[in-house]
Scaffold this active site. Structure first.
Site, mmCIF file in Angstrom:
data_model
loop_
_atom_site.group_PDB
_atom_site.id
_atom_site.type_symbol
_atom_site.label_atom_id
_atom_site.label_comp_id
_atom_site.label_asym_id
_atom_site.label_seq_id
_atom_site.Cartn_x
_atom_site.Cartn_y
_atom_site.Cartn_z
ATOM 1 N N SER A 238 -4.994 -14.515 -25.723
ATOM 2 C CA SER A 238 -6.154 -14.385 -24.827
ATOM 3 C C SER A 238 -7.481 -14.105 -25.530
ATOM 4 O O SER A 238 -8.533 -14.393 -24.978
ATOM 5 C CB SER A 238 -5.895 -13.317 -23.766
ATOM 6 O OG SER A 238 -5.920 -12.034 -24.346
ATOM 7 N N LYS B 54 -9.251 -7.015 -24.322
ATOM 8 C CA LYS B 54 -10.209 -7.924 -23.672
ATOM 9 C C LYS B 54 -11.631 -7.543 -24.051
ATOM 10 O O LYS B 54 -11.894 -6.461 -24.554
ATOM 11 C CB LYS B 54 -10.087 -7.864 -22.139
ATOM 12 C CG LYS B 54 -8.706 -8.111 -21.586
ATOM 13 C CD LYS B 54 -8.259 -9.529 -21.753
ATOM 14 C CE LYS B 54 -6.845 -9.690 -21.205
ATOM 15 N NZ LYS B 54 -6.236 -10.927 -21.602
#
Length: 162
Positions: A44, A87
């Site tokens: 990600s 993230k």
């Protein structure tokens, strides 16, 4: 004579044990409250961070509520509390964030998180804004692999955009 020798040996062992306990407590407090190392898994955050990269994170910035837009953070997953996610913060409380055709306002005490690999990331676009209390640390630098050693500073893109 044998008793005093045994007392000296026992005293040394207790001294060594005491030092081990002290250093263990210092190491625990450092890793829990100051900084630690995290192995990132999954695609990600590519190309910034690849799966199996080891990053150094610090815990002071989140505790002082000093997270900024563009910071890469480690947080407890809002959809699976046993898992941590890595993230980038793309929105702070009060920011308007576009998700497809919808526009969201990040609520007070929350952040909007997105992976750099937008096509392969489960992030706020799937589970919404994340409470700031779930943030564990802010990524400082990649330490492994050594050939990719680098600081993970806030991207100027995020500072200019808003």
């Amino acid at each position: 004579m044998a008793g005093s020798r045994m007392t000296r040996i026992l005293g040394r062992w207790l001294g060594v044990t005491g030092y081990m306990i002290q250093y263990g407590c210092i190491a625990h407090c450092t890793l829990e409250f100051v900084a630690d190392f995290v192995v990132c898994k999954g695609p990600s955050m590519e190309p910034t961070i690849y799966s199996e990269d080891v990053i150094l994170t610090e815990h002071i910035t989140p505790r002082l509520n000093r997270i900024r837009r563009g910071d890469i953070i480690i947080a407890r997953s809002p959809s699976n509390p046993r898992q941590h996610i890595c993230k980038r913060v793309t929105g702070l409380e009060g920011d308007k964030v576009k998700n497809g055709f919808a526009t969201y306002i990040v609520p007070r005490g929350h952040v909007w998180l997105e992976g750099d690999n937008t096509r392969n990331s489960t992030d706020s676009r799937a589970f919404g804004a994340v409470p700031s209390g779930l943030i564990r640390g802010r990524a400082v630098c990649r330490v492994w692999p050594l050939s990719e050693l680098a600081l993970l500073t806030t991207s100027h893109k995020w500072e200019i955009e808003r």
